[in-house]
Design an enzyme around this catalytic site. Structure first.
Site, PDB file in Angstrom:
ATOM      1  N   GLU A   1       7.046   8.298   6.426  1.00 46.45           N
ATOM      2  CA  GLU A   1       6.579   6.772   6.329  1.00 46.45           C
ATOM      3  C   GLU A   1       4.935   6.768   6.017  1.00 46.45           C
ATOM      4  OE1 GLU A   1       8.895   5.194   5.480  1.00 46.45           O
ATOM      5  OE2 GLU A   1      10.636   6.421   6.710  1.00 46.45           O
ATOM      6  N   GLY A   2       4.419   7.703   5.370  1.00 50.96           N
ATOM      7  CA  GLY A   2       2.991   7.562   5.111  1.00 50.96           C
ATOM      8  C   GLY A   2       2.459   8.596   6.090  1.00 50.96           C
TER       9      GLY A   2
END
Length: 606
Positions: free
Chosen positions: A459-460
């Site tokens: 997620e990043g």
């Protein structure tokens, strides 16, 4: 009542005052008692269904037999129990089968599942997928797909990365072309045929639900047949594993989505992580190759829509990291209280005739436990604070909602990244407290570390969050977000300063906040992004530590010092200010000077 439950009660009621939310129309049917009932139920399910399955899911990895991905039966039992609890629709309207719970209560309830067995079910993705469709999908898309996800009939994924692109989404190559002359008039949205490959897809193939709803980023070719370069060409599509009719019932047709393989992971093994091929022709549908997908939103709006889910997922990732750290902390605390080793320092301390003492009486073990406590309890407070901002954004008055949205945007990179780094460090310390035993599978702390190591990546990544913070968030709208956060922090400083025992911490936080402001200006003083962003990760680390110091000081204002729990919270706060906050000096030094060591090093020097 468990230690976590007691801590949640303190944070929710004594600190955040969530009972005040029940005066708002959306939450008017709720009370402190109904909130408690939800927490009690989730804690019980997590204890009875998730915790026993956690080790099984770790040692019995998902396997593919050529047609289906198989998971242990205990994983299915845990997943079914979660679906039956109604938590997939916890925050949704009553007419969708939801409970209209505040986000902060939903987050608190889900903490039990993350702590007991984070690698089971992958329900976060399903609720996030459905929430995205509720925000950006058509009425038919919501009814046919999102509503089925809230009920647990369908599960969901997000399909972004590709083998050649990774986090560089502007470089994706998956194509989406209109599916015939009637494609624009399909009741489920403009219909396309997708062809391409996606990687790192959690829960991309399983048999836990009737269907899997893939949300897929792809590019629609231009009139010349070429893909539009960059992010502006990216669109978002619903690509179900099995096709459905307008009532959400399966038609019996398999979509052209094929499993290409499973990734064998260090941890988080209960959730199958997959490579998926879209439109390769393994499952030709309606006489042709190409996976059928339905456009969500407008062409070219893919990233804007997807980030609705990504930002929600980032807060959930932060909570997951916190709870893995929390599980390790509780395990090492229990071990330290029961493990005799060594004798007190001082006269007679080396006398073998004297009994050994529990290792929790050694100062260095207390240091490791205090560090863990400061990380995990501070991280939990941060995540609940962010969830409380979500409630303010959705149900507060216009100005409060606007302020909450701005503050949440500033805090999201910290809410995802800080626990991912420091609650992982808590897991490392939990192993250290156990000594050699911690490095074996006889104790659970090694699994907690392996599971948590993912959270700095998905997620990043840490680096992406750092670039987002220093490259966009702190400078957006002339620094409006940074100013809003500084005002909140200064408000806490003003309230804490009159208290003699908190005055030193308030003073230290004020100085740290000034350092952040000065470093931000210095980083951007030349106006050259390459120079400003070369040390974005140290900036992120320092910024996160200042935020957590603020959280701890704010929490301290609500603590009852007459109780052991209160004294424990105050000690954890003192530890953070005295042992952790001083780290920012070194981190910010390279930011202020725009140090070029990492930027200018040449690859052949390695």
């Amino acid at each position: 009542m468990s230690g976590l439950r007691q801590n949640l009660d303190f944070l929710l009621h004594d600190w955040l005052g969530v009972a005040s939310l029940t005066t708002r129309p959306r939450f008017a049917d709720h009370s402190r008692e109904t909130f408690a009932a939800v927490l009690d139920t989730c804690e019980r399910i997590a204890r009875e269904k998730f915790a026993p399955a956690n080790r099984t899911a770790d040692v019995q990895e998902p396997h593919f037999d050529g047609e289906c991905v198989h998971l242990p039966e205990s994983t299915r039992a845990a997943s079914d129990a979660y679906v039956a609890s109604g938590m997939l629709a916890a925050a949704q309207d009553y007419d969708l089968g939801g409970m209209q719970l505040p986000c902060v209560i939903e987050m608190a309830a889900n903490s039990f599942f993350a702590k007991a067995g984070i690698g089971l079910g992958g329900h976060m993705l399903t609720s996030g997928n459905a929430n995205l469709l509720m925000a950006h999908g058509t009425e038919a898309q919501c009814r046919v797909f999102a509503h089925q996800e809230f009920s647990g009939r369908f599960f969901g994924t997000m399909c972004l990365s590709e083998p050649q692109a990774g986090s560089s989404l502007s470089d994706i190559l998956t194509r989406a072309e209109p599916d015939g002359d009637d494609s624009a008039s399909d009741p489920l949205g403009p219909r396309f045929r997708l062809r391409g490959h996606k990687m790192w897809i959690s829960n991309g193939e399983h048999e836990l639900a009737e269907n899997i709803v893939h949300l897929v980023l792809a590019k629609i070719p231009g009139p010349d047949g070429k893909l539009v370069p960059g992010a502006r060409g990216i669109s978002l599509f619903i690509v179900p594993k099995r096709l459905v009719d307008l009532d959400g019932d399966l038609t019996g047709e398999r979509n052209d989505v094929a499993l290409a393989g499973l990734n064998h992971k260090l941890g988080y093994r209960g959730i199958p992580n997959t490579l998926l091929n879209f439109g390769e022709g393994k499952y030709p549908v309606r006489g042709a190759a190409g996976a059928i997908g339905y456009l969500v939103g407008k062409p070219g709006d893919g990233l804007r829509c997807m980030f609705h889910m990504m930002n929600e997922a980032r807060i959930a990732v932060g909570l997951g990291a916190v709870m893995l750290g929390y599980a390790g902390y509780e395990a090492s605390l229990d071990y330290a209280r029961g493990r005799p080793q060594g004798r007190p320092i001082g006269p007679g301390g080396k006398d073998p005739s004297q009994p050994q003492i529990p290792i929790i009486r050694h100062a260095d073990v207390k240091r490791m436990l205090l560090a863990q406590k400061s990380y995990v309890e501070g991280g939990l407070a941060l995540e609940l604070y962010c969830a409380r901002l979500v409630d303010e954004q959705h149900t507060g008055d216009a100005q409060a909602a606007k302020d909450a949205a701005l503050l949440l945007e500033m805090l999201t990179p910290i809410a995802k990244s800080w626990p991912s780094e420091w609650c992982l460090e808590a897991n490392s310390l939990a192993i250290q407290v156990h000594g050699g035993y911690g490095y074996t599978r006889d104790y659970p702390v090694e699994q907690y570390w392996r599971d948590n190591r993912l959270n700095m990546i998905h997620e990043g990544t840490h680096g992406i969050q750092a670039l987002d913070l220093l490259g966009r968030k702190v400078v957006m709208d002339g620094g409006a977000g940074l100013l809003a956060l500084a005002q909140r922090i200064n408000g806490t400083i003003e309230r804490a300063s009159p208290h003699a025992d908190l005055h030193p911490q308030a003073t230290a936080l004020a100085a740290a906040l000034q350092q952040i402001g000065a470093a931000t200006k210095a980083a951007w003083s030349t106006g050259v992004p390459e120079e400003a962003l070369a040390n974005a990760v140290p900036y992120l680390q320092a910024f996160g530590h200042v935020v957590l110091a603020w959280i701890w000081l704010d929490v301290a204002l609500s603590v009852d010092p007459a109780t052991p729990a209160g004294q424990g919270r105050l000690a954890a706060g003192r530890y953070f200010f005295r042992h952790e906050l001083p780290r920012i000096d070194a981190w910010l030094a390279v930011v202020r000077t725009r140090d070029d060591t990492c930027r200018t090093v040449q690859d052949d020097w390695f």
